[in-house]
Motif scaffolding. Structure first.
Motif, PDB file in Angstrom:
ATOM      1  N   VAL A 114       4.213   1.821  -4.795  1.00 31.03           N
ATOM      2  CA  VAL A 114       3.347   0.781  -5.352  1.00 31.03           C
ATOM      3  C   VAL A 114       2.265   0.430  -4.335  1.00 31.03           C
ATOM      4  O   VAL A 114       2.453   0.554  -3.122  1.00 31.03           O
ATOM      5  N   ILE A 115       1.137   0.007  -4.848  1.00 30.95           N
ATOM      6  CA  ILE A 115       0.051  -0.488  -4.001  1.00 30.95           C
ATOM      7  C   ILE A 115       0.313  -1.951  -3.704  1.00 30.95           C
ATOM      8  O   ILE A 115       0.604  -2.734  -4.614  1.00 30.95           O
ATOM      9  N   VAL A 116       0.224  -2.326  -2.442  1.00 29.03           N
ATOM     10  CA  VAL A 116       0.404  -3.715  -2.011  1.00 29.03           C
ATOM     11  C   VAL A 116      -0.951  -4.238  -1.538  1.00 29.03           C
ATOM     12  O   VAL A 116      -1.535  -3.702  -0.590  1.00 29.03           O
ATOM     13  N   LEU A 117      -1.444  -5.254  -2.205  1.00 26.78           N
ATOM     14  CA  LEU A 117      -2.724  -5.872  -1.850  1.00 26.78           C
ATOM     15  C   LEU A 117      -2.474  -7.343  -1.509  1.00 26.78           C
ATOM     16  O   LEU A 117      -2.197  -8.155  -2.385  1.00 26.78           O
ATOM     17  N   LYS A 118      -2.557  -7.649  -0.213  1.00 24.81           N
ATOM     18  CA  LYS A 118      -2.325  -9.017   0.255  1.00 24.81           C
ATOM     19  C   LYS A 118      -3.653  -9.605   0.698  1.00 24.81           C
ATOM     20  O   LYS A 118      -4.338  -9.037   1.567  1.00 24.81           O
ATOM     21  N   ARG A 119      -4.008 -10.754   0.091  1.00 24.13           N
ATOM     22  CA  ARG A 119      -5.302 -11.360   0.386  1.00 24.13           C
ATOM     23  C   ARG A 119      -5.198 -12.875   0.523  1.00 24.13           C
ATOM     24  O   ARG A 119      -4.427 -13.518  -0.200  1.00 24.13           O
ATOM     25  N   VAL A 120      -5.983 -13.418   1.445  1.00 24.61           N
ATOM     26  CA  VAL A 120      -6.247 -14.854   1.453  1.00 24.61           C
ATOM     27  C   VAL A 120      -7.421 -15.069   0.515  1.00 24.61           C
ATOM     28  O   VAL A 120      -8.475 -14.434   0.672  1.00 24.61           O
ATOM     29  N   ALA A 133      -0.324  -8.872  -4.353  1.00 20.27           N
ATOM     30  CA  ALA A 133      -0.272  -8.193  -5.647  1.00 20.27           C
ATOM     31  C   ALA A 133       0.334  -6.805  -5.476  1.00 20.27           C
ATOM     32  O   ALA A 133       0.015  -6.093  -4.509  1.00 20.27           O
ATOM     33  N   TYR A 134       1.205  -6.439  -6.414  1.00 17.96           N
ATOM     34  CA  TYR A 134       1.836  -5.120  -6.428  1.00 17.96           C
ATOM     35  C   TYR A 134       1.440  -4.415  -7.718  1.00 17.96           C
ATOM     36  O   TYR A 134       1.581  -4.977  -8.810  1.00 17.96           O
ATOM     37  N   LEU A 135       0.943  -3.195  -7.590  1.00 18.17           N
ATOM     38  CA  LEU A 135       0.568  -2.386  -8.741  1.00 18.17           C
ATOM     39  C   LEU A 135       1.129  -0.979  -8.568  1.00 18.17           C
ATOM     40  O   LEU A 135       1.201  -0.473  -7.441  1.00 18.17           O
ATOM     41  N   PRO A 136       1.516  -0.304  -9.663  1.00 11.87           N
ATOM     42  CA  PRO A 136       2.001   1.073  -9.536  1.00 11.87           C
ATOM     43  C   PRO A 136       0.937   1.962  -8.889  1.00 11.87           C
ATOM     44  O   PRO A 136      -0.255   1.848  -9.205  1.00 11.87           O
ATOM     45  N   GLU A 137       1.361   2.823  -7.965  1.00 13.88           N
ATOM     46  CA  GLU A 137       0.396   3.743  -7.347  1.00 13.88           C
ATOM     47  C   GLU A 137      -0.249   4.634  -8.408  1.00 13.88           C
ATOM     48  O   GLU A 137      -1.452   4.926  -8.348  1.00 13.88           O
ATOM     49  N   ASP A 138       0.530   5.076  -9.359  1.00 15.53           N
ATOM     50  CA  ASP A 138       0.031   5.864 -10.478  1.00 15.53           C
ATOM     51  C   ASP A 138      -0.167   4.931 -11.678  1.00 15.53           C
ATOM     52  O   ASP A 138       0.802   4.316 -12.131  1.00 15.53           O
ATOM     53  N   PRO A 139      -1.387   4.687 -12.127  1.00 12.90           N
ATOM     54  CA  PRO A 139      -2.612   5.478 -11.895  1.00 12.90           C
ATOM     55  C   PRO A 139      -3.632   4.793 -10.992  1.00 12.90           C
ATOM     56  O   PRO A 139      -4.811   5.176 -10.989  1.00 12.90           O
TER      57      PRO A 139
END
Length: 229
Positions: A114-120, A133-139
């Motif tokens: 999964v893609i991990v996007l951590k932001r302030v 935020a966590y999103l499936p790597e595919d797609p």
């Protein structure tokens, strides 16, 4: 003294962002102890009328932002609706194995990439929320090639992947702010804060995002419209 400051703020005589007198100055003006002054200021901070900035003093807080729980919007949309300029500080943007809570929410196997996007998340340069935020790597792997510091994730997903949020399941609780999150949000450790989990579904009903967020309770309040049966 507390009533005096409340009236000054609510009547607009003390403006958002304006520094109030020091504890010593207030104590001398009202002939009360520093302990009493400190308690009054603490109460006003908890009520969202004042905000303390370490090393600089205590200031009149910006008006809290109202967010409707019945509307599925992005942070960027919320800020723009309140005439604030949104931006982000990216702390983490990488691919990792999905831990169990994330896998359950996204309906994938534990350990799936999964893609991990951590932001302030900031408004007018001030930190308001910390989001992971966590999103499936595919797609969604092509997201890693983009600069997400100035982009809305939802707008980007729509433009690049045709994915639009249609509904979400959200849980919210009030917690004492942990030390790491307090540092990024510029609040005191243990301050009351809103801890939110959200699973977002696309137009086909498939979960595409799981988000864990910490929102400053001194800058946000949430409303929901309730109907009788």
């Amino acid at each position: 003294m507390k009533s005096y400051l409340q009236d000054q703020i609510l009547q607009g005589l003390l403006k958002p962002g304006e520094r109030i007198p020091t504890e010593k100055e207030l104590g001398e003006r009202f002939k009360i102890s520093r302990t009493t002054v400190r308690q009054a200021i603490g109460d006003l901070i908890n009520e969202g009328l004042l905000v303390r900035v370490h090393g600089k003093g205590t200031f009149v807080a910006q008006p809290r932002i109202q967010q409707h729980l019945g509307l599925l919007t992005s942070f960027t949309q919320d800020m723009e609706a309140h005439q604030r300029t949104p931006s982000s500080q990216v702390l983490q943007f990488e691919v990792l194995p999905a831990p169990p809570p994330v896998a359950r929410a996204l309906q994938i196997k534990i350990g799936t990439a999964v893609i991990v996007l951590k932001r302030v998340r900031l408004a007018d340069g001030q930190p308001l929320a910390l989001e992971v935020a966590y999103l499936p790597e595919d797609p969604f792997r092509p997201l890693l090639d983009l600069d997400m510091s100035q982009r809305s994730l939802y707008a980007t997903l729509k433009t690049h992947f045709g994915v639009e949020p249609q509904r979400a399941l959200q849980q919210m609780e009030a917690v004492a702010c942990p030390a790491e999150e307090a540092r990024f949000l510029q609040v005191n450790k243990g301050s009351p804060i809103l801890h939110i989990f959200r699973t977002t579904f696309d137009q086909s009903g498939k979960p595409f995002e799981f988000v864990e967020s910490y929102y400053r309770s001194d800058r946000f309040f949430f409303t929901i419209e309730i109907w009788s049966r």
